[in-house]
Write a protein that holds these residues in place. Structure first.
Motif, PDB file in Angstrom:
ATOM      1  N   ARG A 130       5.634  17.363   0.051  1.00 54.53           N
ATOM      2  CA  ARG A 130       5.023  16.161   0.590  1.00 54.53           C
ATOM      3  C   ARG A 130       4.255  15.441  -0.509  1.00 54.53           C
TER       4      ARG A 130
ATOM      5  N   PRO B  80       0.827  -1.218   0.000  1.00 55.15           N
ATOM      6  CA  PRO B  80       0.000   0.000   0.000  1.00 55.15           C
ATOM      7  C   PRO B  80       0.855   1.259   0.000  1.00 55.15           C
ATOM      8  N   ASN B  81       0.363   2.288  -0.676  1.00 55.36           N
ATOM      9  CA  ASN B  81       1.092   3.549  -0.751  1.00 55.36           C
ATOM     10  C   ASN B  81       1.154   4.230   0.609  1.00 55.36           C
ATOM     11  N   GLY B  82       2.300   4.825   0.886  1.00 60.01           N
ATOM     12  CA  GLY B  82       2.441   5.698   2.038  1.00 60.01           C
ATOM     13  C   GLY B  82       2.830   7.081   1.571  1.00 60.01           C
ATOM     14  N   SER B  83       2.894   8.025   2.478  1.00 55.61           N
ATOM     15  CA  SER B  83       3.330   9.374   2.120  1.00 55.61           C
ATOM     16  C   SER B  83       4.817   9.528   2.430  1.00 55.61           C
ATOM     17  N   PHE B  84       5.460  10.459   1.763  1.00 55.66           N
ATOM     18  CA  PHE B  84       6.894  10.716   1.944  1.00 55.66           C
ATOM     19  C   PHE B  84       7.203  12.110   1.410  1.00 55.66           C
TER      20      PHE B  84
ATOM     21  N   ASP C  41      11.666   8.006   4.259  1.00 56.82           N
ATOM     22  CA  ASP C  41      10.832   9.178   4.502  1.00 56.82           C
ATOM     23  C   ASP C  41      11.151  10.315   3.537  1.00 56.82           C
TER      24      ASP C  41
ATOM     25  N   ARG D 156       7.998   5.338  -6.088  1.00 58.27           N
ATOM     26  CA  ARG D 156       7.766   6.043  -4.844  1.00 58.27           C
ATOM     27  C   ARG D 156       8.990   5.886  -3.933  1.00 58.27           C
TER      28      ARG D 156
ATOM     29  N   ASP E  11      11.243   2.963  -4.074  1.00 62.20           N
ATOM     30  CA  ASP E  11      10.292   1.876  -4.320  1.00 62.20           C
ATOM     31  C   ASP E  11      10.007   1.874  -5.820  1.00 62.20           C
TER      32      ASP E  11
ATOM     33  N   ALA F 244      -0.394   9.656  -0.277  1.00 63.98           N
ATOM     34  CA  ALA F 244      -0.600   8.268  -0.682  1.00 63.98           C
ATOM     35  C   ALA F 244      -1.284   8.148  -2.036  1.00 63.98           C
ATOM     36  N   ASN F 245      -2.089   9.115  -2.390  1.00 59.13           N
ATOM     37  CA  ASN F 245      -2.828   9.066  -3.653  1.00 59.13           C
ATOM     38  C   ASN F 245      -2.245  10.012  -4.697  1.00 59.13           C
TER      39      ASN F 245
ATOM     40  N   ARG G 263      10.654   4.282  -0.247  1.00 61.24           N
ATOM     41  CA  ARG G 263      10.565   3.426   0.932  1.00 61.24           C
ATOM     42  C   ARG G 263      11.042   4.186   2.167  1.00 61.24           C
TER      43      ARG G 263
END
Length: 310
Positions: free
Chosen positions: A237, A221-225, A304, A300, A277, A240-241, A302
């Motif tokens: 920032r 699942p996508n996370g934010s970073f 922060d 994306r 990622d 996730a979407n 992995r």
């Protein structure tokens, strides 16, 4: 994208739903050189950019040839060219870029499906000119759907043209078993690519692929970073979407994208710091493991934070 104008000097129907465009510099100058497997980005109006493989002869320096699969239900790029790319019209294009390089070998087996013949044509010509051993297997729904079939049959009588309605699907297992001493190049629909990749691994054959659509993959699942631009220190920032490309574009950062699927390489960007990622279908496993470049449209983080060379 660095753009320059080219003029459509000729247009020709090559198969059911496929037309070719011959492109030349408006002032008659030489065009940038290219190597087999290269493609150009073509501006297609409101649809953005699309990539088309150069399928002419790299030795010819005053004109290029591309082939367009007209997809009325597609994203609009081929529809735009079908309507506007007429003899005498001017297109904006990029210099050639090659993510599908032909390595020098003594023996090749080329496998093409449908419009995937376009990058393979120049490879066959180069292998033949170099005196290498080569075989070409080209499949399509029917002979009428196979672009450049007559040209290939005339120029290379040994080429195997195998339309599906007469011969069934290309016998990939038999083909690669017969050419276990060769390096394989393949372009076409995903089931064909997957079959060549699997049989290549089975027989220990090096396989080079070019995809038009993303490789089927599963991701966490996508996370934010956060991403930071090395040149300015600005930090953004990424939710996730959102994609990195989306965030940077909305901030007015000048990046260029095209496929938005991780297949074309247009948005490839160097990464200075951070754990990537990778979600593209272009970089090799070794290139992904190096962790120094990424496709901003799909990949994306992995970690922060990613620091981009922008």
């Amino acid at each position: 994208m660095t753009e320059f104008p080219v003029q459509v000097s000729a247009r020709r129907d090559e198969a059911e739903g496929v037309f070719s465009l011959e492109l030349a510099a408006p002032d008659g100058r030489k065009l940038p050189s290219w190597t087999p497997g290269a493609h150009i980005d073509v501006a297609v109006g409101a649809a953005g950019l699309r990539q088309y493989s150069l399928c002419g002869d790299p030795v010819v320096t005053d004109r290029w040839r591309i082939a367009v699969l007209h997809e009325p239900a597609g994203r609009g790029g081929s529809q735009h060219l079908h309507r506007t790319a007429l003899p005498g019209s001017v297109l904006r294009v990029s210099p050639p870029r090659n993510n599908f390089e032909l390595v020098e070998r003594e023996s090749y087996v080329f496998v093409a499906g449908g419009i995937g013949i376009t990058p393979i044509m120049a490879m066959v010509a180069a292998a033949d000119a170099a005196g290498a051993r080569w075989s070409l297997y080209y499949g399509g729904r029917s002979r009428g759907h196979m672009a450049f079939a007559d040209e290939l049959a005339t120029t290379y009588p040994a080429a195997r043209l195998l339309p599906q309605d007469q011969h069934g699907l290309l016998p990939i297992a038999d083909i690669l078993a017969e050419h276990s001493d060769a390096v394989a190049y393949c372009c076409g629909p995903e089931p064909l690519l997957a079959a060549v990749e699997a049989e290549g691994a089975r027989h220990g054959i090096p396989v080079h692929l070019e995809r038009f659509v993303p490789r089927p993959m599963e991701f966490a699942p996508n996370g934010s970073f956060e991403v930071r631009l090395a040149s300015s220190g600005r930090t953004f920032r990424v939710g996730a979407n959102q994609s990195i490309a989306d965030v940077l574009e909305r901030a007015g950062i000048g990046i260029v994208t095209s496929c938005r699927e991780g297949t074309c390489g247009t948005c490839e960007t160097a990464v200075l710091t951070g754990d990537i990622d990778h979600r593209d279908s272009l970089l090799t496993a070794a290139e992904q493991d190096r962790g120094d470049t990424m496709m901003l449209c799909v990949s994306r983080a992995r970690s922060d934070l990613l620091v981009l060379d922008l």
